[in-house]
Scaffold this active site. Structure first.
Site, PDB file in Angstrom:
ATOM      1  N   CYS A 130       0.844  -1.192   0.000  1.00  0.00           N
ATOM      2  CA  CYS A 130       0.000   0.000   0.000  1.00  0.00           C
ATOM      3  C   CYS A 130       0.881   1.244   0.000  1.00  0.00           C
ATOM      4  O   CYS A 130       1.809   1.359   0.817  1.00  0.00           O
ATOM      5  CB  CYS A 130      -0.909  -0.013   1.233  1.00  0.00           C
ATOM      6  SG  CYS A 130      -1.949   1.456   1.392  1.00  0.00           S
TER       7      CYS A 130
ATOM      8  N   CYS B 298      -8.115  -5.755 -10.306  1.00  0.00           N
ATOM      9  CA  CYS B 298      -7.753  -4.642 -11.190  1.00  0.00           C
ATOM     10  C   CYS B 298      -7.395  -3.459 -10.287  1.00  0.00           C
ATOM     11  O   CYS B 298      -8.277  -2.830  -9.694  1.00  0.00           O
ATOM     12  CB  CYS B 298      -8.944  -4.340 -12.093  1.00  0.00           C
ATOM     13  SG  CYS B 298      -8.562  -3.306 -13.481  1.00  0.00           S
TER      14      CYS B 298
END
Length: 162
Positions: free
Chosen positions: A79, A150
């Site tokens: 992240c 995605c």
């Protein structure tokens, strides 16, 4: 007769329930509290404009613009906001969509929710540690899992294997 028609019309109007803004609750729906929690001002200061737009405002980057789209190096995608490991390079594949795609996430580090933002049901993915928006998962991926995660490249940082 008129009373019966009026009653049917009244029933139909009051029983209709739109779903365009409905938030579906599933067993995988995340809570609004996260291990890493910061103010909007703190996120703005720490993230680039595109990272802020994607991670904090659930935006979408332009397809084909991610620096990670054609990355073939071994390593881990984390992240961009809190460095939680999210995806392994061995699970990355070319989906032809213009966004980095993976056939699976790192278990328990990615959380899921359902959104209807564009008029139909999609499964949204976000970081389970900070709540940052990552992208969406679809059931049209490779045979390995059938999933296509995605992901917006701007929501990620890459840590090469060493």
């Amino acid at each position: 007769m008129y009373l019966r028609i009026l009653a049917i019309i009244a029933f139909a109007i009051t029983s209709c329930k739109g779903i365009s803004q409905k938030k579906e609750i599933t067993k995988e729906t995340t809570k609004e509290t996260y291990k890493v929690s910061k103010t909007d001002a703190e996120w703005r200061k720490e993230l680039t404009d595109i990272q802020y737009y994607i991670l904090r405002k659930a935006g979408t980057e332009t397809p084909g613009t991610s620096e990670f789209l054609h990355n073939k190096e071994e390593g881990t995608y984390v992240c961009a906001a809190c460095s939680t490991p999210l995806f392994k390079s061995e699970h990355k594949f070319d989906s032809g969509t213009g966004w980095p795609s993976f056939d699976r996430e790192i278990k328990d580090n990615v959380a899921f929710d359902v959104d209807y933002k564009i008029g139909y049901k999609r499964t949204e993915e976000h970081c389970a540690t900070c709540g940052g928006h990552l992208g969406h998962v679809f059931n049209d991926g490779p045979k390995t899992t059938g999933e296509r995660h995605c992901i917006n490249g701007a929501a990620l940082k890459f840590i090469p294997k060493s």
